[in-house]
Design an enzyme around this catalytic site. Sequence first.
Site, short mmCIF file in Angstrom:
data_model
loop_
_atom_site.label_atom_id
_atom_site.label_comp_id
_atom_site.label_asym_id
_atom_site.label_seq_id
_atom_site.Cartn_x
_atom_site.Cartn_y
_atom_site.Cartn_z
N SER A 48 0.83 -1.21 0.00
CA SER A 48 0.00 0.00 0.00
C SER A 48 0.86 1.25 0.00
O SER A 48 2.07 1.20 0.24
CB SER A 48 -0.88 0.01 1.24
OG SER A 48 -0.09 0.28 2.38
N LYS A 49 0.19 2.35 -0.23
CA LYS A 49 0.89 3.64 -0.23
C LYS A 49 1.55 3.87 1.13
O LYS A 49 2.64 4.42 1.21
CB LYS A 49 -0.10 4.74 -0.55
CG LYS A 49 0.50 6.13 -0.51
CD LYS A 49 -0.46 7.17 -1.01
CE LYS A 49 -0.57 8.37 -0.11
NZ LYS A 49 0.67 8.89 0.42
#
Length: 518
Positions: free
Chosen positions: A275-276
């Site tokens: 994920s970011k």
Amino acid sequence: MSRKTRVRFAPSPTGPLHMGGVRTALYNYLFAKQRGGDFIIRIEDTDSQRFVPGAEKYIIEALNWCGIVPDEGVDAAGNVVETVSERHPHAPYRQSQRKPIYRQYAEQLVENGYAYYAFDTAEELGAKRAEMEAAGQTFIYGQTTRMGLRNSLAMDEAEVKELLETRTDWTIRFKMPENRVVKMDDLIRGHVEVNTSTLDDKVLWKRADELPTYHLANIVDDHLMEITEVIRGEEWLPSLPLHYLLYEAFGWTDTQPRFAHLSLLLKPDGKGKLSKRDGDRLGFPVFPLQWVNSEGEVSRGYREDGYFPEAFVNLLAMLGWNPGTEQELFSLEELVQAFSLERVIKSGARFNADKAKWYNKEYLRKKSVGELTDLYMPVLEAKGISATREYVEKVVALIQERATFVADFWDIASYLFVAPTEFVEKDAAKFWKEENYTLALKAADFIMAFDGEFTPEGLGQPLEEYIRSNEWPMGKVMNCLRLALVGASSGLGIADIVTLIGKEEFARRIEYIKSKLC
Ligand code: GLU
């Protein structure tokens, strides 16, 4: 007759494209190109609530940066095609602009008994959900509940007719068959079977905005666009039974595409989807290009972080696929030759930031000095450094092997452009001692008086010879000189630095360190 390979990348413009999405596009592209087929872009923007301005442009730009150029759907100027032409026969390629197409297909399913009209309001459904949850059950709109809800299966014809005419908030739902085993084949996962008893009646079309949902639009467009293989992320695997049943309901099973679901990109520790937040925490981008959201928050991108597109494509290709050999470096053309879905792994692929950097370093090493100079000149200009191209080329040639990114050039050898004004304290304490620097200053005199060929090779040998013949401690003397030239005791070779900056600048630096430290 076998059909021409036609695959598509069908992003929803709901934000910047995650690197996993770029990988999906890449695998589609490689698959198509290897078979002399077409790679199509289709923008799936029927969910207006999740629409993010700028996302479509971002997606196209990101693919373009990677060299993943579509045959159909985007024109040479990078715009999503809206009108039919020989090259783009299925325009428009934005589903929101295909709106009139879908209703007839949804109605066709109702007519043939595969779908039905539903009139339940959001409040009614909310109440039903709450009621069932209070009784410890979960609500799904489907085979066990549909006859107790407000739809054309449970109501009489006259009422249905009236509601269809008077209300504008009804939907068309798929009538999931009861207790059927759907037998599916996935090109990566093999044979999969699912019983329909747990599946709900998905909404296919909404009267309120006269738009299809993802499922209907996706199947109809894949059919109309003659897609032969659907290669997409594994988050769509749970939708596969519905998609199979939709092909069947439309009578399109003969030309139904084959499916391949790609596993996720995983966090470096393998626990969960990349994920970011992982990127922010561990210091790497998860997006191809930088993205600034509506709040002005910046997410880093591979491009802005200094990755070469070839390196990014190469590292993405290897996240989930392997060639079955030791080879790790592949150009896009080589990937087209080597790629196969059979060698795509079923399990998730762990992202490794060090490996990503390794790829960039390898590509940087392979670049010509000229190309790297082109990239470095503007960096220098931005720093207010004026240097001739010839000089920068020499610098680049000298440090190319040591860098991972072009931006590293400055960190590795800024002292080839600006003289140090400070000296690393612990290095100075260690080496700049009278017994060393008096010798180093004599070595500096030797350099100033040197009248042989003033090149790294020409000066290097005689300088070492001079120090050695005097039986001076080589390391200590060199480190004192380096301290003067670099400001630290680590850096390039003395002869490399001196011959680049020239005697005059060398003398200036010697005087400066004397004035500061002697
Ligand atoms: N619009 C879907 C997405 O955003 C496409 C899924 C598919 O390829 O079928 O991922």
